[in-house]
Design an enzyme around this catalytic site. Structure first.
Site, PDB file in Angstrom:
ATOM      1  N   HIS A  85      11.659  61.690 -49.520  1.00  0.00           N
ATOM      2  CA  HIS A  85      12.145  63.140 -49.011  1.00  0.00           C
ATOM      3  C   HIS A  85      13.481  63.208 -49.558  1.00  0.00           C
ATOM      4  CE1 HIS A  85      12.425  66.447 -46.244  1.00  0.00           C
ATOM      5  NE2 HIS A  85      13.624  65.966 -46.047  1.00  0.00           N
ATOM      6  N   ASP A 166       7.218  69.695 -33.838  1.00  0.00           N
ATOM      7  CA  ASP A 166       8.553  70.209 -34.793  1.00  0.00           C
ATOM      8  C   ASP A 166       8.595  71.432 -35.225  1.00  0.00           C
ATOM      9  OD1 ASP A 166      10.665  69.191 -36.583  1.00  0.00           O
ATOM     10  OD2 ASP A 166       9.297  69.744 -37.897  1.00  0.00           O
ATOM     11  N   ARG A 173      14.795  76.821 -33.156  1.00  0.00           N
ATOM     12  CA  ARG A 173      16.215  76.457 -33.802  1.00  0.00           C
ATOM     13  C   ARG A 173      16.717  77.642 -35.016  1.00  0.00           C
ATOM     14  NH1 ARG A 173      15.577  71.077 -36.013  1.00  0.00           N
ATOM     15  NH2 ARG A 173      17.596  71.294 -36.555  1.00  0.00           N
ATOM     16  N   SER A 188      13.565  66.046 -36.645  1.00  0.00           N
ATOM     17  CA  SER A 188      12.825  66.936 -37.605  1.00  0.00           C
ATOM     18  C   SER A 188      12.251  66.368 -38.936  1.00  0.00           C
ATOM     19  CB  SER A 188      13.526  68.274 -37.779  1.00  0.00           C
ATOM     20  OG  SER A 188      12.740  69.258 -38.344  1.00  0.00           O
TER      21      SER A 188
END
Length: 427
Positions: A85, A166, A173, A188
């Site tokens: 990631h 999420d 958010r 998240s």
């Protein structure tokens, strides 16, 4: 007994308290099902921004988001699973050569990726520039591709049932000024990666002007939090902190980055893209327990074979011409000297204004839009020589792109070299 209701949970965190497991489970589940109102979760998110969360709270919050949906399981595959990631940066096309390279080394790479928002296109935007390629892959088909020794990698969109809490919380958010919280960012990212079912994970945490995190201190904090979450969940996790003051490679834009990735797989490509690809591949192979040097696999063509098979498995034609923008404009050097600075954020905003990124979720992108970089910091340039070529289908976008680049380029005395890999965080 700890109170379990929205107001009590908000006030507890507002006052600096530590939430219990029961409170965290209740509020995340309630928000997912609509029993906790958006304004209540927004208030709690702001309290978390100000008060933070402990390691235990963050781990429980992450687990609650995972539990809101499905958790995938690839433990029965005949090869070890490992994923990567990246927190995102300008010109960050590394997934494209990396996934097939690691698959060619003998691992299975189940990579669930996203589309870009803001100054860069996401991995799926880049791959969707390939004619016919599809981001939506059913789980049963994912398993077939991952088990196939000639493919072994899938890069696709996450299903709606993967950590749905999420998805709801991230959208909230984004519009309530509560993105900048290390525990919320870490949970998240890691809720989706843990739910993805990979056994090992390598994180590429970008640092610099073109990254979400501008300072090494903040990047280290986020990397450490994510490594802790992965480790606590039984996922072998390591993080590298990598530089993002200058764009990666020599292209920023979807089809342009695909073409550059293919160059890397063919044994060429920019040195920084090759270096980071091999560095991350070596980490992934090690986490997967494989004894092989990815450099050998890249050199002998096996990675390219897996790339072609991976693209075809998702409906794409690896031989089809990539989209090209209909209009170009060249930015030239205004003096002799050495290019000392090419600001990643300036280049990223310019590429976004040209059409390579999107301002809102669901907006289309131009696959051919973006920027080619003919010089990188440390290289000599001549007055009048091309520095950048801008690509777009909408020539009215050129002035805005040029304005973004006005303060992004400096020609002068050679700068000291900056290493690409800044740090490594492990359990």
């Amino acid at each position: 007994m700890t109170a379990v209701d929205a107001v009590s949970i908000i006030t507890a965190k507002r006052d600096g308290g530590e939430l219990s497991d029961a409170q965290i489970d209740w509020v995340v589940n309630g928000f997912t099902k609509g029993a906790v109102a958006d304004e209540q979760m927004a208030a709690l998110a702001m309290a978390i921004v100000w008060r933070g969360m402990t390691r235990r709270e963050t781990a429980r919050w992450t687990n609650a988001m995972i539990a809101s949906g499905r958790r995938m399981d690839f433990t029965d595959l005949p090869r070890p699973t490992v994923d990567k990631h990246s927190t995102g940066g300008v010109g960050d096309k590394i997934t494209l050569p990396l996934a097939p390279l690691v698959a060619a080394c003998g691992a299975a790479v189940p990579q669930l990726s996203g589309r870009g928002l803001g100054h860069t296109g996401g991995t799926l935007d880049k791959l969707e520039a390939i004619p016919g390629w599809r981001a939506d892959v059913p789980v049963a088909r994912m398993r077939e591709i991952l088990a196939d020794p000639g493919i072994g990698a899938v890069v696709c969109a996450a299903g709606a049932d993967l950590a749905p809490a999420d998805k709801r919380l991230y959208a909230l958010r984004d519009v309530t000024g509560t993105v900048e919280s290390i525990p919320l960012i870490a949970s998240s990212i890691m809720s989706k990666k843990i739910a993805e079912g990979t056994a090992a994970l390598v994180l590429d945490v970008k640092v610099g002007s073109g990254a979400f995190l501008k300072t090494l201190e903040g990047a280290r904090e986020l990397a450490a939090a994510m490594v802790e979450l992965g480790t606590d969940a039984g996922v072998r996790t390591v993080a590298l902190l990598t530089a993002m003051d200058t764009p990666l490679g020599r292209t920023a834009g979807n089809a342009l980055e695909v073409a550059e990735s293919v160059q890397v797989l063919a044994g060429g490509g920019p040195a920084d893209v090759v270096e980071l690809t091999l560095t991350l591949a070596r980490e992934m192979v090690a986490q997967a327990g494989l004894d092989i040097d990815p450099a050998d696999v890249l050199a002998d063509g096996r990675a390219m074979d897996h790339w072609r098979a991976m693209v075809q498995a998702q409906g794409g034609d690896p031989d089809a011409p990539l989209p090209r923008a209909t209009h170009t404009e060249i930015v030239r050097a205004d003096a002799d000297g050495v290019l000392t600075r090419l600001d990643a954020m300036g280049v990223g905003i310019a590429a976004w204004r040209l059409g390579a990124g999107r301002a809102r979720q669901g907006d289309p992108v131009q696959f051919g839009a973006g920027i080619e970089m003919h010089a990188k910091p440390g290289e000599p340039v001549k007055a009048g020589a091309p520095l950048l070529t801008l690509h777009t289908d909408t020539p009215a976008a050129f002035p805005g792109a040029l304005a973004a680049l006005a303060d992004a380029i400096t020609i002068g005395t050679p700068p000291p070299p900056v290493p690409l890999i800044l740090d490594r965080i492990a359990p």
